[in-house]
Write an enzyme that holds these catalytic residues in place. Structure first.
Site, PDB file in Angstrom:
ATOM      1  N   ASP A 107      -0.856  -6.088  -0.549  1.00 42.63           N
ATOM      2  CA  ASP A 107      -1.187  -5.502   1.061  1.00 42.63           C
ATOM      3  C   ASP A 107      -2.505  -5.149   1.355  1.00 42.63           C
ATOM      4  O   ASP A 107      -3.807  -5.073  -0.005  1.00 42.63           O
ATOM      5  CB  ASP A 107      -0.574  -4.263   0.687  1.00 42.63           C
ATOM      6  CG  ASP A 107       0.304  -3.755   1.962  1.00 42.63           C
ATOM      7  OD1 ASP A 107       0.519  -4.715   3.133  1.00 42.63           O
ATOM      8  OD2 ASP A 107       0.929  -3.829   2.004  1.00 42.63           O
ATOM      9  N   GLU A 137       9.627  -4.127  10.623  1.00 46.49           N
ATOM     10  CA  GLU A 137       9.742  -2.761   9.892  1.00 46.49           C
ATOM     11  C   GLU A 137      10.150  -2.056  11.091  1.00 46.49           C
ATOM     12  O   GLU A 137       9.385  -2.172  12.315  1.00 46.49           O
ATOM     13  CB  GLU A 137       8.425  -1.836   9.317  1.00 46.49           C
ATOM     14  CG  GLU A 137       8.745  -1.071   8.512  1.00 46.49           C
ATOM     15  CD  GLU A 137       7.633   0.140   7.314  1.00 46.49           C
ATOM     16  OE1 GLU A 137       6.864  -1.056   6.599  1.00 46.49           O
ATOM     17  OE2 GLU A 137       7.982   1.084   7.034  1.00 46.49           O
ATOM     18  N   LYS A 192      -0.968  -9.225   3.037  1.00 42.48           N
ATOM     19  CA  LYS A 192      -0.163  -9.003   4.044  1.00 42.48           C
ATOM     20  C   LYS A 192      -1.091  -7.878   4.657  1.00 42.48           C
ATOM     21  O   LYS A 192      -1.751  -6.913   4.441  1.00 42.48           O
ATOM     22  CB  LYS A 192       0.989  -8.396   3.338  1.00 42.48           C
ATOM     23  CG  LYS A 192       1.669  -7.666   5.242  1.00 42.48           C
ATOM     24  CD  LYS A 192       3.539  -7.423   4.434  1.00 42.48           C
ATOM     25  CE  LYS A 192       3.093  -5.911   3.980  1.00 42.48           C
ATOM     26  NZ  LYS A 192       2.641  -4.510   5.043  1.00 42.48           N
ATOM     27  N   GLU A 244      -0.873  -5.638   8.644  1.00 46.15           N
ATOM     28  CA  GLU A 244      -0.236  -4.669   9.818  1.00 46.15           C
ATOM     29  C   GLU A 244      -0.854  -5.506  10.913  1.00 46.15           C
ATOM     30  O   GLU A 244      -2.551  -5.431  11.492  1.00 46.15           O
ATOM     31  CB  GLU A 244      -0.563  -3.631   9.923  1.00 46.15           C
ATOM     32  CG  GLU A 244       0.388  -3.028   8.366  1.00 46.15           C
ATOM     33  CD  GLU A 244       0.536  -1.813   8.067  1.00 46.15           C
ATOM     34  OE1 GLU A 244      -0.057  -1.103   9.560  1.00 46.15           O
ATOM     35  OE2 GLU A 244       0.896  -0.389   7.646  1.00 46.15           O
ATOM     36  N   ASP A 286       0.401  -1.406   0.213  1.00 46.36           N
ATOM     37  CA  ASP A 286       0.138   0.189   0.064  1.00 46.36           C
ATOM     38  C   ASP A 286       0.627   1.098  -0.021  1.00 46.36           C
ATOM     39  O   ASP A 286       0.725   2.404   0.020  1.00 46.36           O
ATOM     40  CB  ASP A 286      -0.983   0.080   0.984  1.00 46.36           C
ATOM     41  CG  ASP A 286      -0.416  -0.189   2.741  1.00 46.36           C
ATOM     42  OD1 ASP A 286       0.893  -0.581   2.889  1.00 46.36           O
ATOM     43  OD2 ASP A 286      -0.435   0.187   3.642  1.00 46.36           O
ATOM     44  N   SER A 287       2.459   1.032  -0.142  1.00 51.91           N
ATOM     45  CA  SER A 287       3.284   2.502  -0.090  1.00 51.91           C
ATOM     46  C   SER A 287       3.388   3.333  -1.900  1.00 51.91           C
ATOM     47  O   SER A 287       3.556   3.850  -1.815  1.00 51.91           O
ATOM     48  CB  SER A 287       4.597   1.673  -0.090  1.00 51.91           C
ATOM     49  OG  SER A 287       4.806   0.849  -0.571  1.00 51.91           O
TER      50      SER A 287
END
Ligand code: KIV
Length: 276
Positions: free
Chosen positions: A84, A183, A114, A116, A45-46
């Protein structure tokens, strides 16, 4: 070569082979990453930052993720595609999380998703796994929590937060994630976690002892003008090369030296003669 599977990724840790992951968001870049033999392509999602120009990843939607995941999936033949789950796509209910994870697989063509978070995400990870969708965890600096974290800061620097990170890693491992992105975690803590859990850790700002590494492709190729974090190594510096090409194009078009004769198409003389 067959496509990399979750078993291949787990086996790499067992065999002490490093795992490679890079982000990609479009067809052309994903094709190169795949051809280079990178194990996993992350449609991060970057893309909110590097593709869409947002300040952080919070505005990224499911539609954005499906759109870019489709492009990457069309290009990737051997790498595992990890998509993401964007902000709010897995926070509201387990049902919504499963449906959204399913979209990234069914519409996007990814092989895993993925998300978080640590202990608080255990039930969500289990629910997605229940739908037979492999999950990658993401702990430490979780960019979707940027408001709560008060910025993009290294995580786990004191006893309390470091212990919390160890608990998060173990909880996500136990929930069934097949690997965990870590991270911005101090190197000794990332090493300890990597040694204490059986699933591979993929570091980004986690130092050299993680089982694998991931970077944002625009950062490592030197083609992003925004803030570049300390943990990034520029393996190329493409931005000046691209700028030079763009300026040369402008100059040649303005001077009339591009296009040259060889860039055009011919037609028969007799056709030309018959024109009014
Ligand atoms: O979105 C992303 O690119 C990521 C990496 C920073 C791991 O999540």
């Amino acid at each position: 070569m067959p496509r990399i599977t979750t078993t291949d990724i787990r086996n790499k840790k067992a065999k002490k082979e490093k795992i490679t992951m890079l982000t990609a968001y479009d067809y052309s870049m994903a094709a190169m990453v795949d051809e280079a033999g990178i194990d996993m392509i992350l449609v991060g999602d970057s893309l909110g930052n590097v593709m869409l120009g947002y300040e952080n990843t919070l505005p990224v939607t499911m539609e954005d993720m499906v759109h870019h995941t489709k492009a990457v999936s069309r290009a990737s033949k051997n790498a595992m595609v990890v998509a993401d789950m964007p902000f709010l796509s897995y926070h509201i209910s387990r049902e919504e999380a499963v449906r959204n994870a399913g979209r990234l697989i069914q519409e996007g063509g990814a092989q895993s998703v993925k998300l978080e978070g640590g202990i608080e995400r255990v039930d969500t990870v289990k629910a997605i796994l229940d739908a037979q969708i492999p999950v990658v965890g993401h702990i430490g600096l979780t960019p979707q929590s940027v408001i709560q974290l008060g910025g993009f800061k290294v995580q786990g620097k004191d006893v309390e937060t470091a212990n919390r990170l160890i608990k998060d890693a173990k909880a996500i491992e136990e929930a069934g994630a097949f690997c965990i992105v870590m991270e911005c975690v101090p190197t000794p803590l990332a090493k300890k976690i990597s040694e204490e859990i059986s699933v591979p850790t993929i570091g980004i700002g986690g130092g050299p002892y993680c089982d694998g590494q991931v970077l944002v492709i625009n950062d490592m190729l030197g083609m992003f003008k925004g803030h570049i974090p300390k943990f990034v190594k520029k393996f190329a510096n493409l931005e000046p090369i691209i700028m030079e090409a763009l300026k040369a194009y402008k100059e040649e078009v303005e001077a009339g030296t591009f296009p040259a004769e060889e860039h055009g198409f011919s037609m028969k003389e007799e056709v030309l003669e018959k024109l009014y």
